[in-house]
Design a protein around this motif. Structure first.
Motif, PDB file in Angstrom:
ATOM      1  N   ARG A  55       0.833  -1.208   0.000  1.00 30.12           N
ATOM      2  CA  ARG A  55       0.000   0.000   0.000  1.00 30.12           C
ATOM      3  C   ARG A  55       0.866   1.256   0.000  1.00 30.12           C
ATOM      4  NH1 ARG A  55      -5.341   0.884  -1.447  1.00 30.12           N
ATOM      5  NH2 ARG A  55      -6.748  -0.554  -0.372  1.00 30.12           N
ATOM      6  N   SER A  56       1.981   1.193   0.722  1.00 27.27           N
ATOM      7  CA  SER A  56       2.859   2.365   0.826  1.00 27.27           C
ATOM      8  C   SER A  56       3.499   2.724  -0.510  1.00 27.27           C
ATOM      9  CB  SER A  56       3.951   2.117   1.871  1.00 27.27           C
ATOM     10  OG  SER A  56       4.946   1.225   1.389  1.00 27.27           O
ATOM     11  N   LYS A  57       3.479   1.789  -1.442  1.00 28.01           N
ATOM     12  CA  LYS A  57       4.066   2.014  -2.763  1.00 28.01           C
ATOM     13  C   LYS A  57       3.104   2.721  -3.720  1.00 28.01           C
ATOM     14  CE  LYS A  57       8.092  -0.228  -2.490  1.00 28.01           C
ATOM     15  NZ  LYS A  57       9.385   0.404  -2.837  1.00 28.01           N
ATOM     16  N   LEU A  58       1.840   2.819  -3.334  1.00 23.78           N
ATOM     17  CA  LEU A  58       0.823   3.318  -4.252  1.00 23.78           C
ATOM     18  C   LEU A  58       0.611   4.818  -4.105  1.00 23.78           C
ATOM     19  CD1 LEU A  58      -1.890   0.524  -3.951  1.00 23.78           C
ATOM     20  CD2 LEU A  58       0.172   0.584  -5.377  1.00 23.78           C
ATOM     21  N   SER A  59       0.299   5.438  -5.222  1.00 27.04           N
ATOM     22  CA  SER A  59      -0.079   6.843  -5.212  1.00 27.04           C
ATOM     23  C   SER A  59      -1.443   6.987  -4.546  1.00 27.04           C
ATOM     24  CB  SER A  59      -0.136   7.399  -6.632  1.00 27.04           C
ATOM     25  OG  SER A  59       1.124   7.291  -7.264  1.00 27.04           O
ATOM     26  N   LYS A  60      -1.733   8.199  -4.098  1.00 25.52           N
ATOM     27  CA  LYS A  60      -2.994   8.453  -3.425  1.00 25.52           C
ATOM     28  C   LYS A  60      -4.165   8.122  -4.360  1.00 25.52           C
ATOM     29  CE  LYS A  60      -5.455  12.090  -0.904  1.00 25.52           C
ATOM     30  NZ  LYS A  60      -5.462  13.541  -0.528  1.00 25.52           N
ATOM     31  N   ALA A  87       2.782   3.248 -13.960  1.00 26.52           N
ATOM     32  CA  ALA A  87       1.727   2.462 -14.606  1.00 26.52           C
ATOM     33  C   ALA A  87       0.687   1.959 -13.606  1.00 26.52           C
ATOM     34  CB  ALA A  87       2.343   1.282 -15.356  1.00 26.52           C
ATOM     35  N   GLN A  88       0.484   2.682 -12.538  1.00 26.67           N
ATOM     36  CA  GLN A  88      -0.486   2.238 -11.537  1.00 26.67           C
ATOM     37  C   GLN A  88      -1.938   2.439 -11.992  1.00 26.67           C
ATOM     38  OE1 GLN A  88       0.475   4.034  -7.739  1.00 26.67           O
ATOM     39  NE2 GLN A  88       2.461   3.007  -7.620  1.00 26.67           N
ATOM     40  N   PHE A  89      -2.170   3.380 -12.898  1.00 26.77           N
ATOM     41  CA  PHE A  89      -3.525   3.673 -13.371  1.00 26.77           C
ATOM     42  C   PHE A  89      -4.461   3.878 -12.178  1.00 26.77           C
ATOM     43  CE2 PHE A  89      -1.525   1.471 -16.988  1.00 26.77           C
ATOM     44  CZ  PHE A  89      -1.690   2.453 -17.960  1.00 26.77           C
ATOM     45  N   ASP A  90      -5.652   3.260 -12.214  1.00 27.07           N
ATOM     46  CA  ASP A  90      -6.627   3.457 -11.133  1.00 27.07           C
ATOM     47  C   ASP A  90      -6.531   2.390 -10.052  1.00 27.07           C
ATOM     48  OD1 ASP A  90      -7.998   5.700 -12.440  1.00 27.07           O
ATOM     49  OD2 ASP A  90      -8.650   4.177 -13.880  1.00 27.07           O
ATOM     50  N   MET A  91      -5.933   1.251 -10.406  1.00 27.37           N
ATOM     51  CA  MET A  91      -5.835   0.138  -9.461  1.00 27.37           C
ATOM     52  C   MET A  91      -4.658  -0.734  -9.846  1.00 27.37           C
ATOM     53  SD  MET A  91      -8.829  -2.528  -8.197  1.00 27.37           S
ATOM     54  CE  MET A  91      -8.959  -3.479  -9.710  1.00 27.37           C
ATOM     55  N   VAL A  92      -4.091  -1.430  -8.859  1.00 27.67           N
ATOM     56  CA  VAL A  92      -3.055  -2.429  -9.117  1.00 27.67           C
ATOM     57  C   VAL A  92      -3.548  -3.775  -8.593  1.00 27.67           C
ATOM     58  CG1 VAL A  92      -1.182  -0.735  -8.992  1.00 27.67           C
ATOM     59  CG2 VAL A  92      -1.882  -1.974  -6.920  1.00 27.67           C
TER      60      VAL A  92
END
Length: 365
Positions: free
Chosen positions: A21-26, A213-218
């Motif tokens: 989770r810490s790797k993801l953008s807001k 390349a996270q787009f809206d979801m991973v």
């Protein structure tokens, strides 16, 4: 504990979830992949904890896996990655969401949903951008748009694809081309729809290597279970599953004596062997036999000798101070499934998911 068992550490699962989770953008959502019994662990226990922690979505391979989650009380949305027409009824009955990946599956599910009097049933469009496994082609987009105009039975919730080599930095050009192809396909669809499905393409390795390349979801599978596809990332994660057994019996054999089926192992001198109640019916492939693989006893490697049997295997413990009833580790937090599987030129995914359902699961909370 005295039996062959797979220990499942939910604290480690929570650690991995928090780290990823810490790797993801807001505002980027996370989909937890819990197919194949939660990568060989316990899909229901894993999903219930992830749901409690705030996971946004789940993914399974087949409809019956989603059904099992629903029966366990999982309420979150569940994507079925590889639905089959025979299971469309199960999908709708249990409020699962199918991936539509070909004209046959698209038309079949659309017709079935209409016959079931569904309105805007959530579906996901899978596109092939280079893995060449499942998915529509880029030139299918116009056909899809035409089909969508003709039905109110289904509605596209997401558009997604799957990367082929995101863990391999030698394949950066290929991966970036996949990302570009997916972006182009998604743009074509989004520009023609009067609503906005969300997008997802990244797997665990892409979360780490391609944050753009996270787009809206991973989607994360192996990472949740403690493996990041590189030694550096593995060190930041914690393996969730530990496969352990015990020594059933110890033998002392003389020079020239043989061990196991087909007399595959012959002792060169006086040796001490241990028999362990785990075999290929439990997920330990015959490929690990005859000195290829090993188990760990009191921190020391004990090579597997002879052929792995259906229900047991034998190891050489001549140089290990051990006794009957002592614990045996196949893999755990200290003995990596990556290293064990590498002895047969395999990968952690295969070893983890091969653990038979007859092996007792022990949940560590």
């Amino acid at each position: 504990m005295g039996v062959t068992r797979l220990e499942i550490d939910l604290k480690a699962l929570q650690h991995n979830y928090t780290y990823l989770r810490s790797k993801l953008s807001k505002n980027v959502k996370m989909m937890g992949v819990v197919k194949a019994f939660g990568y060989g662990s316990d899909a229901c226990e894993v999903a219930l904890l992830l749901e409690e922690l705030g996971i946004d979505y789940f993914a399974v391979a087949y409809a019956y896996e989603g059904k099992a989650l629903r029966k366990a009380g999982v309420k979150s949305r569940i994507l079925v990655l590889h639905p089959q027409p025979d299971n469309f009824h199960m999908i709708i009955k249990h409020c699962l969401e199918p991936s539509l990946y070909s004209p046959r599956v698209f038309k079949g599910f659309s017709a079935f949903a209409k016959a079931q009097h569904q309105q805007n049933y959530p579906v996901h469009l899978k596109f092939n951008t280079g893995l060449n496994r499942l998915g529509f082609w880029e030139n299918d987009t116009q056909w899809i748009l035409e089909q969508l105009k003709e039905t109110h039975a289904i509605k596209v919730t997401s558009i997604f694809s799957h990367l082929a080599a995101s863990e391999d930095l030698k394949e950066q050009e290929f991966t970036k081309n996949q990302i570009a192809r997916f972006t182009k396909i998604a743009s074509t669809l989004l520009n023609s729809l009067d609503y906005t499905p969300f997008l997802h393409q990244s797997n665990t390795s892409a979360i780490i290597n391609y944050p753009e390349a996270q787009f809206d979801m991973v989607r994360t599978g192996i990472g949740l279970y403690g493996y990041g596809n590189t030694p550096e990332e593995d060190a930041k994660l914690q393996p969730v599953s530990s496969l352990k057994s015990v020594i059933s019996q110890i033998h002392t054999i003389e020079p020239g004596e043989t061990v196991g089926y087909n007399r595959a192992y012959k002792a060169s001198d006086y040796q001490k062997t241990a028999t362990i109640p785990i075999g290929h019916a439990d997920g330990i492939s015959r490929a690990y036999g005859n000195g290829v693989g090993y188990v760990t006893i009191h921190g020391k490697k004990a090579p597997i000798i002879g052929n792995v049997c259906m229900d047991m295997l034998m190891v050489n413990v001549t140089d290990i101070n051990c006794k009957e009833g002592d614990e045996v580790v196949i893999f755990d937090k200290h003995v990596s499934a990556v290293d064990v599987s590498a002895t047969i030129h395999s990968i952690s995914y295969e070893l983890l998911t091969a653990v038979s359902q007859r092996v007792k699961r022990v949940i560590l909370r």
